[in-house]
Design a protein around this motif. Structure first.
Motif, PDB file in Angstrom:
ATOM      1  N   ASP A 111       0.837  -1.188   0.000  1.00 51.15           N
ATOM      2  CA  ASP A 111       0.000   0.000   0.000  1.00 51.15           C
ATOM      3  C   ASP A 111       0.881   1.252   0.000  1.00 51.15           C
ATOM      4  O   ASP A 111       1.817   1.358   0.800  1.00 51.15           O
ATOM      5  CB  ASP A 111      -0.909   0.017   1.238  1.00 51.15           C
ATOM      6  CG  ASP A 111      -1.975  -1.063   1.181  1.00 51.15           C
ATOM      7  OD1 ASP A 111      -2.289  -1.529   0.075  1.00 51.15           O
ATOM      8  OD2 ASP A 111      -2.482  -1.444   2.258  1.00 51.15           O
ATOM      9  N   GLN A 150      -4.931   6.198  -5.005  1.00 55.17           N
ATOM     10  CA  GLN A 150      -5.182   6.664  -3.637  1.00 55.17           C
ATOM     11  C   GLN A 150      -4.006   6.277  -2.750  1.00 55.17           C
ATOM     12  O   GLN A 150      -3.423   5.207  -2.907  1.00 55.17           O
ATOM     13  CB  GLN A 150      -6.474   6.072  -3.082  1.00 55.17           C
ATOM     14  CG  GLN A 150      -6.911   6.704  -1.758  1.00 55.17           C
ATOM     15  CD  GLN A 150      -8.225   6.129  -1.245  1.00 55.17           C
ATOM     16  OE1 GLN A 150      -8.337   4.926  -1.049  1.00 55.17           O
ATOM     17  NE2 GLN A 150      -9.215   6.995  -1.053  1.00 55.17           N
ATOM     18  N   THR A 151      -3.673   7.134  -1.793  1.00 50.98           N
ATOM     19  CA  THR A 151      -2.510   6.893  -0.955  1.00 50.98           C
ATOM     20  C   THR A 151      -2.700   7.532   0.415  1.00 50.98           C
ATOM     21  O   THR A 151      -3.453   8.499   0.580  1.00 50.98           O
ATOM     22  CB  THR A 151      -1.245   7.481  -1.610  1.00 50.98           C
ATOM     23  OG1 THR A 151      -0.096   7.179  -0.794  1.00 50.98           O
ATOM     24  CG2 THR A 151      -1.349   8.981  -1.784  1.00 50.98           C
ATOM     25  N   ASP A 152      -2.025   6.989   1.409  1.00 54.47           N
ATOM     26  CA  ASP A 152      -1.832   7.713   2.660  1.00 54.47           C
ATOM     27  C   ASP A 152      -0.797   8.806   2.407  1.00 54.47           C
ATOM     28  O   ASP A 152       0.072   8.667   1.534  1.00 54.47           O
ATOM     29  CB  ASP A 152      -1.325   6.780   3.761  1.00 54.47           C
ATOM     30  CG  ASP A 152      -2.371   5.770   4.206  1.00 54.47           C
ATOM     31  OD1 ASP A 152      -3.549   6.166   4.339  1.00 54.47           O
ATOM     32  OD2 ASP A 152      -2.018   4.603   4.431  1.00 54.47           O
ATOM     33  N   THR A 205      -5.367  17.219   0.145  1.00 54.05           N
ATOM     34  CA  THR A 205      -6.557  16.541   0.656  1.00 54.05           C
ATOM     35  C   THR A 205      -7.821  17.314   0.321  1.00 54.05           C
ATOM     36  O   THR A 205      -8.855  16.718  -0.011  1.00 54.05           O
ATOM     37  CB  THR A 205      -6.437  16.344   2.177  1.00 54.05           C
ATOM     38  OG1 THR A 205      -5.212  15.659   2.476  1.00 54.05           O
ATOM     39  CG2 THR A 205      -7.601  15.538   2.722  1.00 54.05           C
ATOM     40  N   GLN A 210     -10.384  12.353  -3.066  1.00 58.73           N
ATOM     41  CA  GLN A 210     -10.461  10.954  -3.486  1.00 58.73           C
ATOM     42  C   GLN A 210      -9.083  10.314  -3.604  1.00 58.73           C
ATOM     43  O   GLN A 210      -8.963   9.079  -3.627  1.00 58.73           O
ATOM     44  CB  GLN A 210     -11.204  10.839  -4.825  1.00 58.73           C
ATOM     45  CG  GLN A 210     -10.411  11.302  -6.030  1.00 58.73           C
ATOM     46  CD  GLN A 210     -10.374  12.811  -6.216  1.00 58.73           C
ATOM     47  OE1 GLN A 210     -10.854  13.577  -5.376  1.00 58.73           O
ATOM     48  NE2 GLN A 210      -9.812  13.251  -7.332  1.00 58.73           N
ATOM     49  N   LYS A 225      -6.161   8.716   1.310  1.00 54.02           N
ATOM     50  CA  LYS A 225      -6.833   7.745   2.177  1.00 54.02           C
ATOM     51  C   LYS A 225      -6.848   8.227   3.615  1.00 54.02           C
ATOM     52  O   LYS A 225      -7.890   8.322   4.254  1.00 54.02           O
ATOM     53  CB  LYS A 225      -6.132   6.394   2.066  1.00 54.02           C
ATOM     54  CG  LYS A 225      -6.809   5.267   2.817  1.00 54.02           C
ATOM     55  CD  LYS A 225      -6.054   3.947   2.579  1.00 54.02           C
ATOM     56  CE  LYS A 225      -6.738   2.788   3.305  1.00 54.02           C
ATOM     57  NZ  LYS A 225      -5.973   1.521   3.112  1.00 54.02           N
ATOM     58  N   ARG A 226      -5.678   8.536   4.151  1.00 54.51           N
ATOM     59  CA  ARG A 226      -5.506   9.101   5.483  1.00 54.51           C
ATOM     60  C   ARG A 226      -4.362  10.099   5.419  1.00 54.51           C
ATOM     61  O   ARG A 226      -3.461   9.947   4.585  1.00 54.51           O
ATOM     62  CB  ARG A 226      -5.187   8.008   6.516  1.00 54.51           C
ATOM     63  CG  ARG A 226      -6.334   7.056   6.798  1.00 54.51           C
ATOM     64  CD  ARG A 226      -5.869   5.791   7.499  1.00 54.51           C
ATOM     65  NE  ARG A 226      -4.954   5.030   6.649  1.00 54.51           N
ATOM     66  CZ  ARG A 226      -4.663   3.747   6.860  1.00 54.51           C
ATOM     67  NH1 ARG A 226      -5.215   3.092   7.859  1.00 54.51           N
ATOM     68  NH2 ARG A 226      -3.811   3.118   6.060  1.00 54.51           N
ATOM     69  N   ARG A 253     -11.419  12.898   5.685  1.00 54.99           N
ATOM     70  CA  ARG A 253     -10.518  11.767   5.837  1.00 54.99           C
ATOM     71  C   ARG A 253      -9.973  11.700   7.269  1.00 54.99           C
ATOM     72  O   ARG A 253      -9.844  12.728   7.933  1.00 54.99           O
ATOM     73  CB  ARG A 253      -9.360  11.870   4.851  1.00 54.99           C
ATOM     74  CG  ARG A 253      -9.777  11.850   3.396  1.00 54.99           C
ATOM     75  CD  ARG A 253     -10.537  10.591   3.051  1.00 54.99           C
ATOM     76  NE  ARG A 253     -10.761  10.467   1.612  1.00 54.99           N
ATOM     77  CZ  ARG A 253     -11.565   9.573   1.078  1.00 54.99           C
ATOM     78  NH1 ARG A 253     -12.228   8.727   1.852  1.00 54.99           N
ATOM     79  NH2 ARG A 253     -11.721   9.507  -0.227  1.00 54.99           N
ATOM     80  N   ASP A 259      -9.169   3.013  10.181  1.00 55.35           N
ATOM     81  CA  ASP A 259      -9.647   2.690   8.852  1.00 55.35           C
ATOM     82  C   ASP A 259     -10.133   3.950   8.137  1.00 55.35           C
ATOM     83  O   ASP A 259     -10.752   4.807   8.751  1.00 55.35           O
ATOM     84  CB  ASP A 259     -10.796   1.684   8.906  1.00 55.35           C
ATOM     85  CG  ASP A 259     -10.339   0.325   9.423  1.00 55.35           C
ATOM     86  OD1 ASP A 259      -9.177  -0.039   9.171  1.00 55.35           O
ATOM     87  OD2 ASP A 259     -11.150  -0.347  10.090  1.00 55.35           O
ATOM     88  N   ALA A 260      -9.841   4.021   6.855  1.00 53.05           N
ATOM     89  CA  ALA A 260     -10.320   5.155   6.057  1.00 53.05           C
ATOM     90  C   ALA A 260     -11.770   4.927   5.662  1.00 53.05           C
ATOM     91  O   ALA A 260     -12.224   3.809   5.566  1.00 53.05           O
ATOM     92  CB  ALA A 260      -9.462   5.331   4.819  1.00 53.05           C
TER      93      ALA A 260
END
Length: 251
Positions: A20, A92-94, A109, A114, A117-118, A193, A250-251
């Motif tokens: 991820d 999508q990414t942290d 963000t 979209q 993620k976080r 987020r 969790d996102a």
């Protein structure tokens, strides 16, 4: 180190590991190596089974330098980050950003929710809203002929750091004059987020992490004990807190 070019701007980046993705955005006058590699973050995330992407913001590191303040600004640099995600085919990414990188992460963000993620906003609390002081003494310190001529304490610290990282000081001065856009409380409140705000307890630059986190729907605070703005980034409590957040939220 790979470089991609879009709209005439060359951005250097690293892309290591598998799994991820997480995008790392460094702070002012730093670069991907100083902020993330030398402090152990890249190795940490790779060992956690993550794909780690870190860029040199324009004006920094191995990316293209500009001496015009109009070439900078957190929204512009957020678009550089988004274009890098496009270039790498990451939907999508942290995201973790430190100091100026936290501001860039917030704009990313807000503009492209979209894609995130976080988010971890490190080294910047309510200063994201109210600003973190006058940029002019820092810009002037960067433009001074000699470090010995700089009397402003904060400006002297950033000038010494810029010399340590062998940065283009005129590019940094231009960036400083344009990259500190404030974000309204109303804008920050639109972030849906999950967010972690991580700030050292002795950081006199960042502003209150609690006050910033309170504006968002899903935000937690990580206090980094006894650390100021310059050293909190590599602290083990910082790293442990970020990993706990990523592994448990969790996102």
């Amino acid at each position: 180190m790979p470089v991609f070019e879009q709209d005439g701007v060359q951005i250097a980046y690293l892309d290591e590991g598998e799994g991820d993705p997480i995008l790392l955005i460094h702070g002012f006058a730093s670069n991907k190596a100083v902020n993330w590699q030398n402090t152990g973050w890249v190795d940490l995330f790779v060992k956690e089974g993550r794909r780690v992407i870190a860029l040199d913001n324009r004006g920094h590191g191995d990316s293209q330098k500009f001496h015009d303040p109009e070439a900078y600004g957190a929204p512009i640099m957020a678009e550089d980050a988004r274009k890098l995600l496009d270039h790498l085919g990451i939907e999508q990414t942290d995201v973790i950003g430190y100091s100026m990188g936290a501001r860039i992460s917030a704009f990313l963000t807000l503009s492209h929710p979209q894609r995130v993620k976080r988010a971890i906003f490190s080294g910047l609390g309510y200063g994201m809203i109210e600003g973190v002081g006058d940029p002019e003494p820092i810009a002037a310190a960067l433009e001074a002929d000699r470090l010995q001529d700089v009397t402003d304490r904060t400006g002297r610290a950033f000038r010494a750091f810029a010399e340590q990282t062998k940065s283009d000081r005129l590019a940094l001065a231009a960036c400083m004059r344009s990259s500190r856009q404030k974000i309204s409380e109303e804008d920050i409140a639109r972030i849906e987020r999950p967010v972690l705000v991580a700030v050292g307890t002795r950081d006199d630059i960042a502003g209150s992490p609690h006050k910033l986190a309170a504006l968002m729907q899903h935000a937690d605070v990580l206090e980094i004990p006894g650390r100021d703005h310059m050293v909190a980034v590599g602290d083990k409590v910082h790293k442990q807190g970020v990993l706990a957040f990523l592994n448990n939220v969790d996102a």
